[in-house]
Design a protein around this motif. Structure first.
Motif, PDB file in Angstrom:
ATOM      1  N   ASN A  59       0.877  -1.181   0.000  1.00  0.00           N
ATOM      2  CA  ASN A  59       0.000   0.000   0.000  1.00  0.00           C
ATOM      3  C   ASN A  59       0.909   1.223   0.000  1.00  0.00           C
ATOM      4  O   ASN A  59       1.427   1.630   1.035  1.00  0.00           O
ATOM      5  N   CYS A  62      -1.000   5.683   2.262  1.00  0.00           N
ATOM      6  CA  CYS A  62      -2.141   5.671   3.178  1.00  0.00           C
ATOM      7  C   CYS A  62      -1.921   6.691   4.289  1.00  0.00           C
ATOM      8  O   CYS A  62      -0.841   7.281   4.405  1.00  0.00           O
ATOM      9  N   ILE A 113      -1.860  -6.893   3.005  1.00  0.00           N
ATOM     10  CA  ILE A 113      -0.874  -5.825   2.825  1.00  0.00           C
ATOM     11  C   ILE A 113       0.342  -6.128   3.693  1.00  0.00           C
ATOM     12  O   ILE A 113       0.236  -6.268   4.909  1.00  0.00           O
ATOM     13  N   THR A 315      -4.229   3.333  -0.994  1.00  0.00           N
ATOM     14  CA  THR A 315      -5.628   3.351  -0.556  1.00  0.00           C
ATOM     15  C   THR A 315      -6.068   4.716  -0.063  1.00  0.00           C
ATOM     16  O   THR A 315      -7.256   4.958   0.127  1.00  0.00           O
ATOM     17  N   VAL A 326      -5.958  -2.979  -0.842  1.00  0.00           N
ATOM     18  CA  VAL A 326      -5.340  -2.853  -2.167  1.00  0.00           C
ATOM     19  C   VAL A 326      -6.140  -3.646  -3.194  1.00  0.00           C
ATOM     20  O   VAL A 326      -6.309  -3.204  -4.334  1.00  0.00           O
TER      21      VAL A 326
END
Length: 397
Positions: A59, A62, A113, A315, A326
């Protein structure tokens, strides 16, 4: 040893393997990937799954700090209204913030993730990151549009970054966005990045109003700075350029750069970018579900593919998304751009993300000696080799 077989294995450092067997140690270190076996025979201890095995997701963008804001901000209001609400709400319900961070971290791990590039403005995520199963690189973000705030804003970010560093956590100082950082603050961030050889990231062209502000000095961003934040912007002179082109000179070409969102990035922007830096160390992070949540628009993905850009997946935050998944981002991209292949999408979500965060030595692909995590993806249309709305992820390792 653990032996795991599936309909397909996507190692990502080579072509997909049909009916392959992945062998790993109990801690997930990859030992071997078998060649294609059209008929897998029963073996003692062999696990077989109908689905696809892929490495743990990365990811690449975020905001764990904003996890307590899930469902608090109305959808599809545009970035100006969204950031106004963030500034109003982010310090409310402070007693719930750390719990929300912990819950989000655990859910990201369960969603497959393995590593994340996380934006932080404070030290609130340190305790979670110290014990998390996820590898985090923390981007400590600087704000300060008025020149008078440059030194104070940088010193605070440097203090926060030091707290992450003393806790053994990977981190670096980065600008938030073109419209929230003064030239003086950009200079401080840039000088530090060159010294530290750090990875840079910046929110880029998330809305039309961002380019409007840089070209004309008007629009939602100008209104936000003046009326929501009460900032005197009389010093600001429009550049008559897009926001990306206007700030590229403040982002040192030798440093790895992650441009996030890119909804309104154009061919002209890319041509100017290529004059100042190489595409080899420039990554374009897509957060489609967040883009739909805020602007109700997606980036020009087909154009980016044609330009052979290095694409990653993020994300964004639970303030602008329903989940930190994801896989959900990949499904959204597939449904909106059906020409995308699974191999492309998994590369964006795994190997490119690992390269962007400079952790490809351990993450991003199934290679002997790596420990990337192992995900099982089900709900695949194997005739079309594509995701469906029923696609799910289950972490196996």
């Amino acid at each position: 040893m653990r032996k795991i077989a599936a309909t397909y294995i996507f190692p990502l450092n080579g072509p997909p393997v049909k009916n392959g067997i992945l062998t790993c140690t109990p801690d997930g270190t990859i030992v071997e990937i078998s060649k294609s076996n059209e008929n897998i025979t029963e073996q003692a201890g062999l696990e077989f799954y109908s689905g696809i095995l892929v490495p743990g997701f990365i990811n690449t963008h975020c905001h764990l700090e904003l996890s307590h804001l899930k469902g608090k901000i109305e959808e599809k209001t545009g970035v100006g209204a969204f950031i106004g609400e963030i500034n109003k709400l982010r310090n409310e319900e402070t007693e719930n913030i750390e719990n929300a961070i912990n819950v989000a971290d655990r859910k990201m791990w369960a969603a497959g993730i393995s590593a994340a590039g996380d934006i932080s403005n404070t030290t609130l995520t340190i305790d979670t990151k110290k014990t998390s199963k996820i590898f985090y690189h923390t981007f400590v973000e600087c704000f300060g549009f008025h020149p008078s705030r440059a030194e104070r804003a940088f010193d605070f970010a440097d203090f926060v970054r030091h707290q992450f560093k003393t806790n053994g956590l990977s981190s670096g100082i980065v600008p938030h966005s073109p419209y929230s950082v003064s030239t003086q603050l950009f200079e401080k961030i840039s000088k530090n990045a060159v010294i530290e050889k750090s990875i840079l990231t910046i929110h880029n062209q998330e809305s039309k109003s961002e380019n409007e502000f840089y070209k004309t000095g008007t629009g939602e961003i100008a209104n936000h700075l003046q009326n929501n934040l009460g900032i005197d912007i009389s010093h600001w002179k429009p550049t008559k350029k897009s926001s990306l082109v206007a700030v590229l000179g403040h982002l040192p070409a030798e440093n790895q750069l992650l441009l996030v969102h890119n909804i309104f990035t154009t061919k002209e922007d890319l041509e100017e970018l290529k004059k100042l830096r190489t595409l080899d160390n420039t990554f374009f992070v897509l957060c489609p579900n967040s883009n739909l949540y805020i602007e109700n628009q997606l980036p020009p993905v087909s154009f980016f593919i044609n330009e052979n850009l290095k694409i990653c997946i993020g994300t964004d935050s639970l303030a602008s998304n329903h989940e930190l998944s994801v896989l959900s981002e990949l499904v959204t991209l597939q449904l909106n751009f059906p020409e995308l292949t699974l191999d492309e999408l998994f590369n964006w979500a795994c190997l490119n993300g690992a390269k962007a965060l400079q952790i490809e030595k351990n993450f991003g692909s199934f290679e002997v000696g790596k420990k990337p995590g192992i995900n099982l993806i089900t709900g695949i249309d194997f005739k079309k080799m594509s995701f469906t709305e029923k696609s799910k992820v289950k972490r196996l390792v």
